[in-house]
Design a protein around this motif. Structure first.
Motif, PDB file in Angstrom:
ATOM      1  N   LEU A  62     -76.811  26.318  88.686  1.00 18.95           N
ATOM      2  CA  LEU A  62     -75.331  26.445  88.831  1.00 18.95           C
ATOM      3  C   LEU A  62     -74.533  25.528  89.089  1.00 18.95           C
ATOM      4  O   LEU A  62     -73.197  25.259  88.700  1.00 18.95           O
ATOM      5  CB  LEU A  62     -74.953  27.828  90.318  1.00 18.95           C
ATOM      6  N   LYS A  97     -81.664  28.228  92.602  1.00 19.85           N
ATOM      7  CA  LYS A  97     -80.747  28.668  91.298  1.00 19.85           C
ATOM      8  C   LYS A  97     -79.306  28.120  91.793  1.00 19.85           C
ATOM      9  O   LYS A  97     -78.593  28.075  91.200  1.00 19.85           O
ATOM     10  CB  LYS A  97     -80.405  30.177  92.038  1.00 19.85           C
ATOM     11  N   GLU A  98     -78.666  27.692  93.130  1.00 21.09           N
ATOM     12  CA  GLU A  98     -77.832  27.212  93.039  1.00 21.09           C
ATOM     13  C   GLU A  98     -77.706  26.047  92.907  1.00 21.09           C
ATOM     14  O   GLU A  98     -76.658  25.588  92.181  1.00 21.09           O
ATOM     15  CB  GLU A  98     -77.720  26.971  94.813  1.00 21.09           C
ATOM     16  N   VAL A 153     -70.742  28.596  83.651  1.00 21.97           N
ATOM     17  CA  VAL A 153     -71.202  28.521  84.714  1.00 21.97           C
ATOM     18  C   VAL A 153     -72.140  30.057  84.096  1.00 21.97           C
ATOM     19  O   VAL A 153     -73.030  31.116  84.471  1.00 21.97           O
ATOM     20  CB  VAL A 153     -70.394  28.190  86.384  1.00 21.97           C
ATOM     21  N   GLU A 208     -74.254  30.821  80.776  1.00 13.48           N
ATOM     22  CA  GLU A 208     -75.219  30.739  81.345  1.00 13.48           C
ATOM     23  C   GLU A 208     -75.720  31.445  82.061  1.00 13.48           C
ATOM     24  O   GLU A 208     -76.984  31.995  82.052  1.00 13.48           O
ATOM     25  CB  GLU A 208     -75.470  29.141  82.043  1.00 13.48           C
ATOM     26  N   THR A 209     -74.992  32.514  83.439  1.00 12.60           N
ATOM     27  CA  THR A 209     -75.524  33.866  84.003  1.00 12.60           C
ATOM     28  C   THR A 209     -75.755  34.579  83.438  1.00 12.60           C
ATOM     29  O   THR A 209     -76.846  35.552  83.996  1.00 12.60           O
ATOM     30  CB  THR A 209     -74.667  33.409  85.385  1.00 12.60           C
ATOM     31  N   ASN A 227     -78.524  33.801  81.294  1.00 13.11           N
ATOM     32  CA  ASN A 227     -80.348  34.889  81.870  1.00 13.11           C
ATOM     33  C   ASN A 227     -80.552  35.906  82.952  1.00 13.11           C
ATOM     34  O   ASN A 227     -81.326  36.547  81.966  1.00 13.11           O
ATOM     35  CB  ASN A 227     -79.707  33.613  82.841  1.00 13.11           C
TER      36      ASN A 227
END
Length: 296
Positions: free
Chosen positions: A202, A198-199, A280, A283-284, A287
């Protein structure tokens, strides 16, 4: 390039929400640089003032709140503006795929959808941009007392159509930025290895967005300079700047080609990282919506 299927598309209203949250996050973080950029673009002299020096001068002569002068109009429009950017980009993507009979996204298609989204976005934001420019201009210090007062005085003294001064230049500015931004995002994601964590995802999103924001800024700064000059005109004296391309030529002739990049450094420092923040957060949030709100 990963062969994994693309994420499930969000309905328009969820795209709108994700874009709005992304836009407000970016502007709250980076706004003082926009004030410095506007001041630099309105200056027709040859003297150059660094970003730190400019920030210091503003704080010393006008106070810390001056770094956020004119932020209300962008905040008011930021949600629909950024939401429009991402939501219409997604809608144009679906439309153009169907129109051209293709299933997978390509870089040329990403540029086309970005340009289309930018043009749509431009029509929405022009009055807000004009009010912001007037409030940020040091020459107007003390002339306007807040957003509503600025809006009222523009309409009273220049007429309601004055709110759309700079529309054509805004279309050029946003078409160039969005085309560069979304086109580069596609290209960067295409060449980077697939994220395993996940990082890592990002980081990829921030890198793609930041590079896209930098390229978009390099492409659209000349249009931004003349847009600022056009919208800075307050109806007093002869109008020097009007249509975009003749204004670009005039600035280059009178002040040199480099003058078309006045304010570039604070602008790119804002919209480079700012483009990363936008992608970022978008998209975060997207999701999060897919996993927690649109559960199958």
């Amino acid at each position: 390039m990963s062969s994994d299927p693309a994420p499930k598309p969000l309905p328009f209203h969820y795209q709108f929400i994700a874009g709005a949250i992304a836009g407000i996050s970016e502007i709250l973080t980076m706004y003082p640089l926009d004030v410095v950029k506007t001041r630099a673009q309105l200056s027709t002299g040859t003297q150059k003032v660094g970003i730190v020096s400019s920030l210091k001068q503003i704080v010393q002569s006008e106070g810390v709140p001056a770094l956020y002068r004119g932020i209300l109009p962008p905040i008011m429009v930021e949600a629909p503006k950024r939401a429009t950017k991402f939501a219409t980009n997604e809608q144009y993507t679906a439309m153009y795929k169907k129109m051209f009979g293709v299933e997978k996204m390509t870089q040329s298609l990403a540029i086309l959808t970005g340009v289309s989204a930018g043009i749509t976005e431009a029509f929405l934001i022009v009055p807000f941009e004009l009010v912001k420019i007037r409030m940020q201009d040091k020459a107007n210090y003390g002339k306007y007392n807040g957003t509503i007062d600025t809006l009222t005085k523009i309409i009273r003294h220049e007429g309601p159509l004055a709110l759309f001064n700079g529309l054509e230049a805004t279309v050029w500015r946003h078409a160039a930025w969005n085309g560069g931004y979304f086109g580069v995002i596609f290209g960067v994601r295409d060449v980077l290895p697939k994220a395993e964590t996940k990082e890592g995802q990002l980081l990829i999103n921030f890198t793609a967005g930041a590079i896209g924001g930098t390229v978009g800024t390099a492409l659209n700064t000349p249009f931004d300079v003349v847009k600022t000059r056009i919208q800075g005109y307050n109806g007093t004296g002869p109008r020097k700047y009007n249509w975009t391309l003749p204004s670009v030529a005039l600035v280059a002739k009178e002040e040199g080609a480099l003058a078309l990049y006045k304010g570039f450094l604070p602008k790119v420092l804002r919209l480079g990282p700012g483009g990363g923040i936008l992608l970022v957060v978008f998209e975060t949030v997207s999701n999060f919506i897919r996993k927690n709100i649109m559960k199958d």
